[in-house]
Design a protein around this motif. Structure first.
Motif, PDB file in Angstrom:
ATOM      1  N   LYS A 178     -10.483  57.243 -23.178  1.00 47.77           N
ATOM      2  CA  LYS A 178     -10.828  56.295 -22.115  1.00 47.77           C
ATOM      3  C   LYS A 178     -12.337  56.032 -22.081  1.00 47.77           C
ATOM      4  O   LYS A 178     -12.998  56.312 -21.093  1.00 47.77           O
ATOM      5  CB  LYS A 178     -10.344  56.826 -20.781  1.00 47.77           C
ATOM      6  CG  LYS A 178      -8.849  57.009 -20.723  1.00 47.77           C
ATOM      7  CD  LYS A 178      -8.423  57.623 -19.419  1.00 47.77           C
ATOM      8  CE  LYS A 178      -6.935  57.858 -19.401  1.00 47.77           C
ATOM      9  NZ  LYS A 178      -6.522  58.569 -18.202  1.00 47.77           N
TER      10      LYS A 178
ATOM     11  N   CYS B 103      -6.023  61.423 -23.894  1.00 52.02           N
ATOM     12  CA  CYS B 103      -4.626  61.490 -23.467  1.00 52.02           C
ATOM     13  C   CYS B 103      -3.714  60.911 -24.555  1.00 52.02           C
ATOM     14  O   CYS B 103      -4.185  60.428 -25.571  1.00 52.02           O
ATOM     15  CB  CYS B 103      -4.440  60.757 -22.141  1.00 52.02           C
ATOM     16  SG  CYS B 103      -4.968  59.054 -22.182  1.00 52.02           S
TER      17      CYS B 103
ATOM     18  N   GLY C 274     -11.238  66.836 -25.164  1.00 52.33           N
ATOM     19  CA  GLY C 274     -11.858  65.823 -24.313  1.00 52.33           C
ATOM     20  C   GLY C 274     -13.335  66.053 -24.073  1.00 52.33           C
ATOM     21  O   GLY C 274     -13.998  65.245 -23.422  1.00 52.33           O
TER      22      GLY C 274
ATOM     23  N   CYS D 130     -17.524  61.746 -15.283  1.00 55.39           N
ATOM     24  CA  CYS D 130     -16.188  61.760 -15.870  1.00 55.39           C
ATOM     25  C   CYS D 130     -15.882  63.199 -16.260  1.00 55.39           C
ATOM     26  O   CYS D 130     -16.779  63.989 -16.505  1.00 55.39           O
ATOM     27  CB  CYS D 130     -16.078  60.816 -17.057  1.00 55.39           C
ATOM     28  SG  CYS D 130     -17.185  61.204 -18.393  1.00 55.39           S
ATOM     29  N   GLU D 131     -14.619  63.516 -16.302  1.00 58.56           N
ATOM     30  CA  GLU D 131     -14.184  64.880 -16.609  1.00 58.56           C
ATOM     31  C   GLU D 131     -13.517  64.922 -17.978  1.00 58.56           C
ATOM     32  O   GLU D 131     -12.822  63.982 -18.372  1.00 58.56           O
ATOM     33  CB  GLU D 131     -13.202  65.379 -15.543  1.00 58.56           C
ATOM     34  CG  GLU D 131     -13.804  65.462 -14.152  1.00 58.56           C
ATOM     35  CD  GLU D 131     -14.962  66.440 -14.070  1.00 58.56           C
ATOM     36  OE1 GLU D 131     -14.912  67.492 -14.747  1.00 58.56           O
ATOM     37  OE2 GLU D 131     -15.927  66.152 -13.342  1.00 58.56           O
ATOM     38  N   SER D 132     -13.697  66.027 -18.697  1.00 57.82           N
ATOM     39  CA  SER D 132     -13.139  66.186 -20.044  1.00 57.82           C
ATOM     40  C   SER D 132     -11.633  66.010 -20.067  1.00 57.82           C
ATOM     41  O   SER D 132     -11.089  65.339 -20.943  1.00 57.82           O
ATOM     42  CB  SER D 132     -13.491  67.564 -20.607  1.00 57.82           C
ATOM     43  OG  SER D 132     -14.876  67.713 -20.707  1.00 57.82           O
ATOM     44  N   GLU D 133     -10.951  66.602 -19.090  1.00 59.77           N
ATOM     45  CA  GLU D 133      -9.482  66.556 -19.098  1.00 59.77           C
ATOM     46  C   GLU D 133      -8.926  65.158 -18.843  1.00 59.77           C
ATOM     47  O   GLU D 133      -7.768  64.881 -19.133  1.00 59.77           O
ATOM     48  CB  GLU D 133      -8.876  67.565 -18.120  1.00 59.77           C
ATOM     49  CG  GLU D 133      -9.437  67.518 -16.726  1.00 59.77           C
ATOM     50  CD  GLU D 133     -10.706  68.345 -16.521  1.00 59.77           C
ATOM     51  OE1 GLU D 133     -11.280  68.234 -15.442  1.00 59.77           O
ATOM     52  OE2 GLU D 133     -11.125  69.074 -17.410  1.00 59.77           O
ATOM     53  N   ASP D 134      -9.759  64.244 -18.319  1.00 64.66           N
ATOM     54  CA  ASP D 134      -9.308  62.877 -18.062  1.00 64.66           C
ATOM     55  C   ASP D 134      -9.550  61.928 -19.230  1.00 64.66           C
ATOM     56  O   ASP D 134      -9.049  60.807 -19.229  1.00 64.66           O
ATOM     57  CB  ASP D 134     -10.038  62.301 -16.833  1.00 64.66           C
ATOM     58  CG  ASP D 134      -9.745  63.093 -15.578  1.00 64.66           C
ATOM     59  OD1 ASP D 134      -8.660  63.697 -15.493  1.00 64.66           O
ATOM     60  OD2 ASP D 134     -10.614  63.108 -14.685  1.00 64.66           O
ATOM     61  N   MET D 135     -10.310  62.344 -20.234  1.00 64.07           N
ATOM     62  CA  MET D 135     -10.776  61.414 -21.263  1.00 64.07           C
ATOM     63  C   MET D 135      -9.837  61.272 -22.452  1.00 64.07           C
ATOM     64  O   MET D 135      -9.762  60.234 -23.063  1.00 64.07           O
ATOM     65  CB  MET D 135     -12.164  61.833 -21.766  1.00 64.07           C
ATOM     66  CG  MET D 135     -13.246  61.749 -20.709  1.00 64.07           C
ATOM     67  SD  MET D 135     -13.358  60.147 -19.914  1.00 64.07           S
ATOM     68  CE  MET D 135     -13.827  59.117 -21.266  1.00 64.07           C
TER      69      MET D 135
ATOM     70  N   ALA E 266     -15.882  63.030 -23.188  1.00 61.87           N
ATOM     71  CA  ALA E 266     -16.561  62.990 -21.892  1.00 61.87           C
ATOM     72  C   ALA E 266     -18.074  62.897 -22.068  1.00 61.87           C
ATOM     73  O   ALA E 266     -18.742  62.162 -21.341  1.00 61.87           O
ATOM     74  CB  ALA E 266     -16.200  64.226 -21.070  1.00 61.87           C
TER      75      ALA E 266
END
Length: 191
Positions: free
Chosen positions: A113, A180, A159, A173-178, A163
């Motif tokens: 993302k 997927c 991630g 932004c957070e690593s776990e959100d980047m 990030a």
């Protein structure tokens, strides 16, 4: 127009000129007139060329110069990237020189993302610069990457790098959100 607004408007151009001039002086190591003249001509040509590239859209409705990198974060990122390259280089050398050669090559596809096209390009190049991984394809936000071992694949899809690249443009932004939609396309088995 005051000096502050002049600086803010042209700071990218001024920084490019200063950095390119410094690189020319460092690499040439000479301060004779002819070397300085050729350095000025070279810097002017590169600035002119990069100025022309700003009008070329990298993606639909997104010209090259439409987003700005946060410079202090870029400096921190470059130091982090150099450390990752060194660390990964040592790891890959260990894996290749290990008597059992624990290589498990695989192709991984994931969605990242990133906030813009330049961030995706930086991410793809950063992945390729890091030993043990190679960016094969980037289509929109979909990355296809070759990983040498399971460990390099896990580092890749954590991630963290995504990030750090996104933070060059975004505030948070957070690593776990980047990273997927992770898909392991192929997997070879080590000996």
């Amino acid at each position: 127009m005051n000096n502050t607004s002049l600086w803010l408007r042209h700071r990218g151009l001024i920084l490019q000129i200063l950095i390119l001039s410094a690189i020319w002086l460092i690499l040439s190591g000479r301060t004779d007139f002819i070397y300085l003249l050729w350095g000025a001509i070279s810097v002017a040509f590169v600035i002119w060329l990069s100025g022309r590239l700003n009008s070329i859209p990298l993606a639909k409705d997104e010209p090259c110069g439409s987003t700005r990198i946060i410079i202090p974060r870029l400096i921190v990122y470059l130091f982090w990237l150099v450390w990752q390259i060194i660390k990964s280089g040592v790891y890959v050398a260990y894996v290749v020189l290990h008597p059992k050669m624990p290589i498990e090559p695989m192709i991984v596809r994931f969605t990242s993302k990133q906030p813009n096209v330049l961030a995706r390009v930086i991410l793809g190049n950063s992945i390729t610069l890091t030993p043990g991984t190679l960016t094969l394809d980037i289509e929109d936000n979909l990355f296809t990457v070759h990983a040498l071992t399971r460990d390099t694949e896990e580092d890749l899809v954590s991630g963290d790098m995504e990030a750090r690249v996104a933070r060059l443009y975004m505030r948070e932004c957070e690593s776990e959100d980047m990273c997927c939609d992770i898909e392991l396309i192929t997997s070879g088995r080590g000996k």
